[in-house]
Design a protein around this motif. Structure first.
Motif, PDB file in Angstrom:
ATOM      1  N   GLY A 151       0.798  -1.218   0.000  1.00  0.00           N
ATOM      2  CA  GLY A 151       0.000   0.000   0.000  1.00  0.00           C
ATOM      3  C   GLY A 151       0.832   1.269   0.000  1.00  0.00           C
ATOM      4  O   GLY A 151       1.904   1.349   0.592  1.00  0.00           O
ATOM      5  N   LEU A 152       0.332   2.274  -0.680  1.00  0.00           N
ATOM      6  CA  LEU A 152       0.933   3.600  -0.699  1.00  0.00           C
ATOM      7  C   LEU A 152      -0.104   4.609  -0.238  1.00  0.00           C
ATOM      8  O   LEU A 152      -1.305   4.365  -0.295  1.00  0.00           O
ATOM      9  N   GLY A 153       0.360   5.707   0.212  1.00  0.00           N
ATOM     10  CA  GLY A 153      -0.530   6.789   0.609  1.00  0.00           C
ATOM     11  C   GLY A 153       0.143   8.115   0.349  1.00  0.00           C
ATOM     12  O   GLY A 153       1.137   8.200  -0.377  1.00  0.00           O
ATOM     13  N   GLY A 154      -0.375   9.144   0.950  1.00  0.00           N
ATOM     14  CA  GLY A 154       0.203  10.462   0.735  1.00  0.00           C
ATOM     15  C   GLY A 154      -0.276  11.448   1.773  1.00  0.00           C
ATOM     16  O   GLY A 154      -0.940  11.090   2.750  1.00  0.00           O
ATOM     17  N   PHE A 155       0.064  12.701   1.553  1.00  0.00           N
ATOM     18  CA  PHE A 155      -0.383  13.758   2.454  1.00  0.00           C
ATOM     19  C   PHE A 155      -0.562  15.043   1.661  1.00  0.00           C
ATOM     20  O   PHE A 155      -0.021  15.195   0.559  1.00  0.00           O
ATOM     21  N   ILE A 176       6.768  28.348   2.439  1.00  0.00           N
ATOM     22  CA  ILE A 176       7.467  27.110   2.085  1.00  0.00           C
ATOM     23  C   ILE A 176       7.465  26.155   3.271  1.00  0.00           C
ATOM     24  O   ILE A 176       7.869  26.516   4.378  1.00  0.00           O
ATOM     25  N   VAL A 177       6.986  24.931   3.004  1.00  0.00           N
ATOM     26  CA  VAL A 177       6.983  23.861   3.999  1.00  0.00           C
ATOM     27  C   VAL A 177       7.940  22.772   3.527  1.00  0.00           C
ATOM     28  O   VAL A 177       7.821  22.276   2.399  1.00  0.00           O
ATOM     29  N   ASP A 178       8.884  22.422   4.358  1.00  0.00           N
ATOM     30  CA  ASP A 178       9.816  21.336   4.055  1.00  0.00           C
ATOM     31  C   ASP A 178       9.282  20.031   4.632  1.00  0.00           C
ATOM     32  O   ASP A 178       8.690  20.017   5.723  1.00  0.00           O
ATOM     33  N   TYR A 179       9.485  18.922   3.890  1.00  0.00           N
ATOM     34  CA  TYR A 179       9.085  17.614   4.401  1.00  0.00           C
ATOM     35  C   TYR A 179      10.241  16.636   4.247  1.00  0.00           C
ATOM     36  O   TYR A 179      11.110  16.805   3.384  1.00  0.00           O
ATOM     37  N   SER A 180      10.236  15.616   5.072  1.00  0.00           N
ATOM     38  CA  SER A 180      11.280  14.595   5.005  1.00  0.00           C
ATOM     39  C   SER A 180      10.735  13.293   5.567  1.00  0.00           C
ATOM     40  O   SER A 180       9.854  13.291   6.438  1.00  0.00           O
ATOM     41  N   TYR A 181      11.249  12.180   5.032  1.00  0.00           N
ATOM     42  CA  TYR A 181      10.908  10.863   5.563  1.00  0.00           C
ATOM     43  C   TYR A 181      11.969   9.875   5.099  1.00  0.00           C
ATOM     44  O   TYR A 181      12.764  10.165   4.196  1.00  0.00           O
ATOM     45  N   VAL A 237       6.279  11.040   8.252  1.00  0.00           N
ATOM     46  CA  VAL A 237       6.694  12.243   7.529  1.00  0.00           C
ATOM     47  C   VAL A 237       6.784  13.406   8.513  1.00  0.00           C
ATOM     48  O   VAL A 237       5.886  13.609   9.334  1.00  0.00           O
ATOM     49  N   THR A 238       7.881  14.160   8.436  1.00  0.00           N
ATOM     50  CA  THR A 238       8.066  15.346   9.279  1.00  0.00           C
ATOM     51  C   THR A 238       7.888  16.596   8.428  1.00  0.00           C
ATOM     52  O   THR A 238       8.451  16.701   7.338  1.00  0.00           O
ATOM     53  N   LEU A 239       7.095  17.548   8.946  1.00  0.00           N
ATOM     54  CA  LEU A 239       6.821  18.806   8.256  1.00  0.00           C
ATOM     55  C   LEU A 239       7.342  19.970   9.090  1.00  0.00           C
ATOM     56  O   LEU A 239       7.207  19.970  10.316  1.00  0.00           O
TER      57      LEU A 239
END
Length: 619
Positions: free
Chosen positions: A327-331, A352-357, A388-390
């Motif tokens: 399974g995949l998902g998102g945000f 600007i929002v940075d994300y990382s995982y 995921v970190t925002l």
């Protein structure tokens, strides 16, 4: 014992020609039909195996195959994969359409089996899953024999898939004994129906007008145009491989009549007695009901003038398949602006929002640019259970606005040290909202200062306490404001503060006080942010700053007077006689006369004063 239930005349050949023509037509349609936008053909089928029959395959057998398939993680909804059936020997597909489902019932794709192959179209499932793979099964009819031990299927991309044939080839049919009792069989057709075959010895069809009554499972639909009745001599049976030219076809309405009794039964009545030394065959088709599934059982019962009930059953085997994927998902992230300063933030302002995982391949980072109008930005295709970190970068300054803390919120969103974290779900999208609070910035003020500088060669003549007056003026909402500053010659600055930002101040200097021996030049204003204008200078007030203006006054020494006329040089000619001695004597005489007058006056005054004193004494 195998019983040949296929016609022994020209019909098999005609059906093969029809199948070939249909295949050619489908191929032509495929050539001229426009391809789906952005769809790709994938070589997804990796293997195929014959599972039925398991020992030997004979001509006209129904063959069930199972295949494995897998699509790349780059597959997109609408992409397809296919497998073409062999043409030598010819295999004709039994038509069917089915959905491939995952264990939870989600549709992975839709497949269609045609006469010439199987084609599958992927659904949105591949957009939310990786490692998508599975199996499928389908059926074909063996229309030709072969001594080769393998069959070659071909993927849509031209990759051959080699399949082993149980028994080493497609064999001819085995001979069958002459039926001595009514016999009924059925087989699935390539167009999604059932073809029923009934053999009845003529000796069992007694009477002047023998009858055959057939009853089939409710839900099946009779196709009257497929009814075919005829007979062949028992002596010509030849194990079922009789010469088709020896088979006599009876003519409807002339040789027999058809009566549809109910929705699932009909009666045939012969117009003449049956031939006792012949075998009669009734052949017809029924259409399967909608929604039929593999494993559904259908019955068919036949009775006649002098024979007992004979029943045949057929267990439907259509086609099907399934699969699974990781399974995949998102945000998604959207921006909201709150507070009393929100109306001052322009709609095209961006944040600007940075994300990382982390993934098995390593860390993944990226950024989203959010608009102040709340437009959502999305990231998809992330493995399930990924954290995921925002975090948001500092907001761009906006005039008149003070930014407060940014706050993440949303179902499944957790605030962590000013940032946020969320966990990806299976085939779901976590929606995060980022709100930036605002307040109105307090009014901004600034000021200006002016200092004096004396320049030139007369600076030493300027008194230390000399002052110079500079007048200033500026406009406010309440009206014009004026004032003046007294500047000392020693350069000490004078300051005016608490002026609204953006105020334009005009400076002018009054004429300098005269100083003996000094000539004042034109005063000159200067300094960062100071603009010289006619008669003075202008400056603009900045926020929390003081604009420093410097006023220079040039001081120059008064130039000395011109030299007096010089007397004539001796020896030069003179005119008008020698008047020098006479003039001197005349001046001396006048002085002496003046002195005498003064002395006489003083004597007169003293005499008068003496007389006055004498009078007062006499009294």
């Amino acid at each position: 014992m195998r019983l040949d239930t296929r016609p022994r005349d020209a019909r098999p050949g005609r059906r093969r020609l029809i199948a070939i023509a249909a295949a050619a037509l489908l191929t032509l349609i495929g050539l001229v039909a426009p391809a789906a936008a952005q769809a790709a053909e994938l070589d997804a089928i990796t293997s195929a195996t014959i599972v039925e029959p398991s020992s030997q395959v004979h001509l006209y057998d129904t063959i069930r195959l199972e295949a494995t398939w897998a699509v790349p993680d780059t597959a997109q909804p609408g992409d397809t994969f296919s497998l073409s059936f062999p043409t030598t020997p010819q295999l004709v597909g039994i038509s069917s359409t089915f959905q491939m489902l995952d264990p939870d019932g989600a549709t992975i794709g839709t497949c269609t089996v045609s006469a010439t192959g199987i084609a599958c179209t992927l659904s949105d499932y591949v957009a939310t899953h990786d490692n998508v793979q599975g199996t499928l099964f389908f059926q074909v009819k063996a229309e030709q024999t072969t001594e080769d031990g393998t069959l070659t299927f071909t993927t849509g991309g031209g990759v051959p898939i080699i399949v082993q044939i149980p028994g080493g080839g497609i064999l001819s049919q085995e001979p069958n004994p002459v039926p001595t009792d009514a016999l009924k069989t059925g087989s699935q057709t390539v167009n999604g129906g059932i073809e029923w075959y009934i053999w009845v010895p003529g000796s069992l069809l007694t009477g002047q007008n023998p009858t055959i009554v057939d009853t089939f499972t409710p839900g099946l639909t009779l196709l009257p145009g497929t009814i075919w009745l005829g007979h062949v001599a028992t002596a010509d049976w030849n194990g079922g491989f009789f010469d088709p030219s020896l088979f006599t076809t009876l003519t409807p309405e002339t040789d027999y009549s058809l009566t549809v009794d109910t929705a699932n039964s009909f009666t045939l009545e012969l117009a003449a007695p049956a031939l006792a030394d012949h075998l009669y065959r009734l052949q017809y088709q029924t259409q399967l009901p909608a929604g039929v599934q593999t494993g559904d059982v259908f019955e068919n019962t036949v009775t006649g003038s002098s024979f007992t009930t004979t029943t045949a059953t057929l267990t439907v085997t259509t086609a099907g398949g399934g699969g699974d994927g990781d399974g995949l998902g998102g945000f998604t992230v959207s921006k909201a602006i709150s507070g009393e300063g929100a109306s001052l933030v322009p709609d095209d302002a961006s944040f600007i929002v940075d994300y990382s995982y982390s993934t098995a391949e390593g860390p993944v980072t990226g950024s989203l640019t959010l608009a102040a109008d709340g437009t959502t930005q999305s990231v998809q295709g992330i493995p399930v259970d990924t954290v995921v970190t925002l975090s948001e970068r500092p907001a761009t300054p906006v005039a008149g606005v003070v930014w407060g803390a940014s706050v993440f919120a949303g179902a499944g969103v957790t605030v962590v040290d000013g940032a946020a974290q969320l966990t990806i779900g299976d085939d779901t999208t976590v929606a995060a909202q980022l709100t930036n609070s605002t307040t109105l910035a307090p009014p901004a003020f600034g000021g200006f200062s002016v200092s004096k500088q004396i320049t030139g060669n007369a600076t030493s003549l300027i008194p230390g306490d000399a002052t110079f007056v500079v007048e200033y003026a500026y406009a406010t909402d309440e009206g014009q404001v004026t004032g003046s500053l007294a500047l000392a010659a020693d350069g000490a600055p004078q300051t005016v503060q608490d002026l609204p930002v953006g105020t334009v101040v005009t400076l002018t200097e009054r004429p300098a006080t005269p100083v003996t021996g000094v000539v004042w030049g034109e005063p000159v204003f200067s300094g960062p942010g100071v603009t010289v204008v006619s008669g003075g200078a202008q400056l603009t007030i900045g926020a929390e700053t003081t604009v420093a203006a410097q006023l220079a006054n040039p001081a120059a020494l008064v130039p000395p007077p011109s030299d007096p006329p010089r007397p004539p040089t001796a020896g030069l000619a003179t005119t008008g006689g020698d008047a020098g001695p006479m003039a001197a004597l005349l001046a001396l005489a006048m002085l002496m006369v003046g002195a005498g007058i003064v002395l006489t006056r003083r004597a007169t005054i003293r005499a008068a004063q003496t007389r006055d004193v004498t009078r007062r004494s006499a009294r």
